[in-house]
Scaffold this motif. Structure first.
Motif, PDB file in Angstrom:
ATOM      1  N   ASP A   1       0.803  -1.227   0.000  1.00  0.00           N
ATOM      2  CA  ASP A   1       0.000   0.000   0.000  1.00  0.00           C
ATOM      3  C   ASP A   1       0.836   1.278   0.000  1.00  0.00           C
ATOM      4  OD1 ASP A   1      -2.433  -1.449   0.134  1.00  0.00           O
ATOM      5  OD2 ASP A   1      -2.165  -1.702   2.304  1.00  0.00           O
ATOM      6  N   GLU A   2       2.156   1.170  -0.020  1.00  0.00           N
ATOM      7  CA  GLU A   2       3.005   2.358   0.033  1.00  0.00           C
ATOM      8  C   GLU A   2       2.836   3.210  -1.237  1.00  0.00           C
ATOM      9  OE1 GLU A   2       4.701  -1.098   2.227  1.00  0.00           O
ATOM     10  OE2 GLU A   2       4.164  -0.769   0.109  1.00  0.00           O
ATOM     11  N   PHE A   3       3.062   4.514  -1.108  1.00  0.00           N
ATOM     12  CA  PHE A   3       3.020   5.409  -2.264  1.00  0.00           C
ATOM     13  C   PHE A   3       4.437   5.907  -2.577  1.00  0.00           C
ATOM     14  CE2 PHE A   3       2.333   8.210   1.395  1.00  0.00           C
ATOM     15  CZ  PHE A   3       3.235   9.247   1.151  1.00  0.00           C
ATOM     16  N   PRO A   4       4.712   6.295  -3.810  1.00  0.00           N
ATOM     17  CA  PRO A   4       6.066   6.743  -4.160  1.00  0.00           C
ATOM     18  C   PRO A   4       6.360   8.132  -3.611  1.00  0.00           C
ATOM     19  CG  PRO A   4       4.603   6.937  -6.046  1.00  0.00           C
ATOM     20  CD  PRO A   4       3.819   6.219  -4.980  1.00  0.00           C
ATOM     21  N   PRO A   5       7.602   8.398  -3.205  1.00  0.00           N
ATOM     22  CA  PRO A   5       7.951   9.742  -2.746  1.00  0.00           C
ATOM     23  C   PRO A   5       7.649  10.784  -3.820  1.00  0.00           C
ATOM     24  CG  PRO A   5       9.717   8.204  -2.231  1.00  0.00           C
ATOM     25  CD  PRO A   5       8.747   7.464  -3.112  1.00  0.00           C
ATOM     26  N   GLY A   6       7.166  11.928  -3.373  1.00  0.00           N
ATOM     27  CA  GLY A   6       6.848  13.008  -4.296  1.00  0.00           C
ATOM     28  C   GLY A   6       5.426  12.998  -4.812  1.00  0.00           C
ATOM     29  N   GLN A   7       4.629  11.987  -4.475  1.00  0.00           N
ATOM     30  CA  GLN A   7       3.233  11.950  -4.907  1.00  0.00           C
ATOM     31  C   GLN A   7       2.477  13.148  -4.332  1.00  0.00           C
ATOM     32  OE1 GLN A   7       1.320   8.059  -4.926  1.00  0.00           O
ATOM     33  NE2 GLN A   7      -0.540   8.943  -4.037  1.00  0.00           N
ATOM     34  N   THR A   8       1.516  13.674  -5.096  1.00  0.00           N
ATOM     35  CA  THR A   8       0.826  14.898  -4.680  1.00  0.00           C
ATOM     36  C   THR A   8      -0.670  14.731  -4.417  1.00  0.00           C
ATOM     37  OG1 THR A   8       0.528  15.525  -7.008  1.00  0.00           O
ATOM     38  CG2 THR A   8       2.480  16.380  -5.874  1.00  0.00           C
ATOM     39  N   THR A   9      -1.279  13.655  -4.868  1.00  0.00           N
ATOM     40  CA  THR A   9      -2.702  13.431  -4.605  1.00  0.00           C
ATOM     41  C   THR A   9      -2.881  12.098  -3.888  1.00  0.00           C
ATOM     42  OG1 THR A   9      -3.035  12.398  -6.788  1.00  0.00           O
ATOM     43  CG2 THR A   9      -3.404  14.774  -6.615  1.00  0.00           C
TER      44      THR A   9
ATOM     45  N   GLU B   1      -6.785  15.926   2.510  1.00  0.00           N
ATOM     46  CA  GLU B   1      -7.590  14.837   1.961  1.00  0.00           C
ATOM     47  C   GLU B   1      -8.258  14.055   3.082  1.00  0.00           C
ATOM     48  OE1 GLU B   1      -9.623  12.781  -0.665  1.00  0.00           O
ATOM     49  OE2 GLU B   1      -8.160  14.290  -1.325  1.00  0.00           O
ATOM     50  N   LEU B   2      -7.549  13.812   4.168  1.00  0.00           N
ATOM     51  CA  LEU B   2      -8.154  13.142   5.319  1.00  0.00           C
ATOM     52  C   LEU B   2      -9.319  13.960   5.862  1.00  0.00           C
ATOM     53  CD1 LEU B   2      -4.936  11.939   7.183  1.00  0.00           C
ATOM     54  CD2 LEU B   2      -6.775  10.453   6.360  1.00  0.00           C
ATOM     55  N   GLU B   3      -9.109  15.271   5.984  1.00  0.00           N
ATOM     56  CA  GLU B   3     -10.173  16.128   6.503  1.00  0.00           C
ATOM     57  C   GLU B   3     -11.364  16.136   5.560  1.00  0.00           C
ATOM     58  OE1 GLU B   3     -10.533  20.552   8.499  1.00  0.00           O
ATOM     59  OE2 GLU B   3      -9.258  20.284   6.738  1.00  0.00           O
ATOM     60  N   ALA B   4     -11.110  16.200   4.245  1.00  0.00           N
ATOM     61  CA  ALA B   4     -12.191  16.240   3.264  1.00  0.00           C
ATOM     62  C   ALA B   4     -13.039  14.979   3.302  1.00  0.00           C
ATOM     63  CB  ALA B   4     -11.609  16.440   1.866  1.00  0.00           C
ATOM     64  N   GLN B   5     -12.419  13.846   3.674  1.00  0.00           N
ATOM     65  CA  GLN B   5     -13.158  12.586   3.729  1.00  0.00           C
ATOM     66  C   GLN B   5     -13.702  12.283   5.131  1.00  0.00           C
ATOM     67  OE1 GLN B   5     -11.864   9.160   1.571  1.00  0.00           O
ATOM     68  NE2 GLN B   5     -10.525  10.315   0.192  1.00  0.00           N
ATOM     69  N   GLY B   6     -13.667  13.296   6.004  1.00  0.00           N
ATOM     70  CA  GLY B   6     -14.343  13.171   7.288  1.00  0.00           C
ATOM     71  C   GLY B   6     -13.525  12.632   8.432  1.00  0.00           C
ATOM     72  N   TRP B   7     -12.215  12.493   8.254  1.00  0.00           N
ATOM     73  CA  TRP B   7     -11.365  11.980   9.323  1.00  0.00           C
ATOM     74  C   TRP B   7     -11.067  13.081  10.334  1.00  0.00           C
ATOM     75  CZ3 TRP B   7      -9.772   7.656  11.480  1.00  0.00           C
ATOM     76  CH2 TRP B   7      -8.619   7.636  12.267  1.00  0.00           C
ATOM     77  N   ASP B   8     -11.113  12.746  11.600  1.00  0.00           N
ATOM     78  CA  ASP B   8     -10.720  13.668  12.658  1.00  0.00           C
ATOM     79  C   ASP B   8      -9.215  13.529  12.870  1.00  0.00           C
ATOM     80  OD1 ASP B   8     -10.254  15.174  14.900  1.00  0.00           O
ATOM     81  OD2 ASP B   8     -11.711  14.140  16.177  1.00  0.00           O
TER      82      ASP B   8
END
Length: 448
Positions: A236-244, A274-281
């Motif tokens: 599940d890791e993402f590559p360094p430098g990813q922006t979205t 993005e976490l905030e937009a999807q409702g995460w506290d």
């Protein structure tokens, strides 16, 4: 098994978060000129100690740095550069190292999104025949350049690398920051202490990120918690430098975690919204040294209130912070508002200068052969806390244990600190990390 660190004593510590865009100095020149101004905080004045053209480690304690002036860890550049610069100044004010003056040559490490920056700087320091190279900050950058320094027999000392894969990586590689076996245990214990039982990781595919994730995961699983997303081996890791990060956040939240550990650098500034937009506290989010920064100018007030994180390092005394900030203001033109790894950078240089003094030579091999000894590995070593004090003991024939502002213990056989402090922080309503306490642990305890 990672031994729980919760029972270890909390000690007072403090460190601010921040960001500075100032570009550090330290180019080679025909003389050691530099600006000089009155320091409001420390009462001292400092000037640059640029390396003269043609100087080498044979006749100069030549300190090169390969630290982030650009890239996703550039916020760490100013305090690290300031720590190196202040140490060089203190060595010179005490008469130099092994009878030679000290000088400072600064280069840019960049980050892992463009390895050509770090490669070019490493080759520049090799060509300059430095005594030591201080850096890199990012473990991934070090993994890319460590061979260059090792092949050319130049001592590399990182003030900030924490990846477990770098323990014992080279006879010429040392670090004054603790490996993630220590920080990972502290962060995992923090999660357990907070009652977290379903942990998700949003982590980049970098030796620092995955190595720290692995230790935190083992720590929480050993204490009965479950990793529900981003676990080792799940891909599940993402590559360094990813922006979205819409897909990563969606997948993490679908696993219904009660805590999310974010292990990233600049990417964090895109993950949080993005976490905030999807409702995460985000009060349920956790950070580490790679992203534990001042976000007061990045997010609306309250976005990170209650979130926690860890940062390796002891609380440097106010006097040290005043002096290192004064050095940066005198030489670079602005005071520091972040002190992350300043103490570790300072201690890297002081340890090397003491190693040169003990071995009576400023060449890299003499320094390498004496590093562990001046850190306190010799039986009956006498503790000392300043360069001048330690030099006096060495000149009297006394073995020493230099105990500087970073608070690390003696360097072990893997060239890692044998003990270190990990600070615990919590974000306030202005999105600024505030110190809560510090855990001191040994690498032996963390690896049991």
């Amino acid at each position: 098994m990672i031994a729980p660190l919760a029972a270890l004593a909390l000690a007072a510590s403090a460190c601010g978060g921040g960001d500075s865009e100032s570009e550090p100095s330290g180019s080679e020149s025909s003389d050691s000129s530099g600006s000089e101004s009155e320091s409001a905080d420390s009462g001292e004045t400092f000037e640059a100690a640029d390396c003269a053209n043609g100087s080498t480690s044979a006749d100069t304690f030549k300190v090169g740095s390969i630290l982030p002036l650009t890239g996703n860890l550039a916020f760490l550049g100013p305090p690290e550069i300031a720590g190196v610069g202040l140490a060089v100044a203190d060595v010179n004010s005490a008469g130099g190292a092994a009878g030679n003056d000290a000088c400072f040559l600064s280069t840019d490490s960049g980050d892992t999104t463009d390895n050509s920056v770090g490669n070019g700087s490493a080759n520049q320091l090799v060509d300059a025949q430095v005594s030591i190279a201080v850096g890199a900050a990012a473990s991934g950058v070090t993994e890319n350049i460590i061979g260059t320094f090792t092949d050319n027999e130049i001592v590399q000392i990182s003030p900030a690398n924490t990846a477990t894969s770098l323990s014992g990586a080279s006879d010429y590689y040392f670090r004054t920051a603790p490996p993630d076996t220590i920080q990972g245990g502290a962060l995992g214990d923090l999660l357990i202490q907070d009652g977290r039982q379903r942990v998700a990781f949003i982590v980049f595919n970098d030796p620092y990120g995955t190595g720290l994730r692995n230790v935190v995961q083992q720590t929480v699983e050993d204490q009965g918690a479950e990793v529900v997303y981003g676990a080792e081996g799940d891909g599940d890791e993402f590559p360094p430098g990813q922006t979205t990060f819409s897909s990563e956040v969606t997948a993490a939240l679908a696993a219904e975690p009660d805590a999310i550990v974010i292990l990233a650098f600049d990417e964090t500034a895109s993950i949080i919204p993005e976490l905030e937009a999807q409702g995460w506290d985000n009060a349920n989010s956790y950070f580490s040294d790679g992203n534990l920064a001042d976000y007061s100018d990045s997010f609306d007030p309250g976005v990170l209130e209650g979130a926690k994180g860890t940062l390796p390092g002891a609380d440097a005394p106010d006097e040290f912070r005043d002096r290192v900030s004064s050095w940066y203001e005198d030489v670079e033109g602005s005071a520091l508002d972040d002190f992350s790894y300043a103490a570790e950078s300072y201690d890297a240089v002081i340890l090397a200068a003491l190693a040169a003094t003990r071995g009576e030579g400023t060449d890299p091999n003499t320094i390498r052969e004496n590093m562990r000894a001046v850190s306190g590995s010799e039986e009956g070593s006498e503790e000392c806390t300043t360069y001048e004090e330690c030099v006096a003991l060495l000149e009297d024939g006394t073995e020493i244990q230099y105990r500087g502002p970073s608070g690390i213990g003696p360097i072990n056989e893997d060239n890692d600190p044998s003990s270190a402090f990990i600070g615990i922080y919590q974000f306030d309503g202005d999105n600024v990390n505030q110190f809560q306490g510090a855990i001191e642990a040994t690498s032996d305890e963390a690896s049991q």
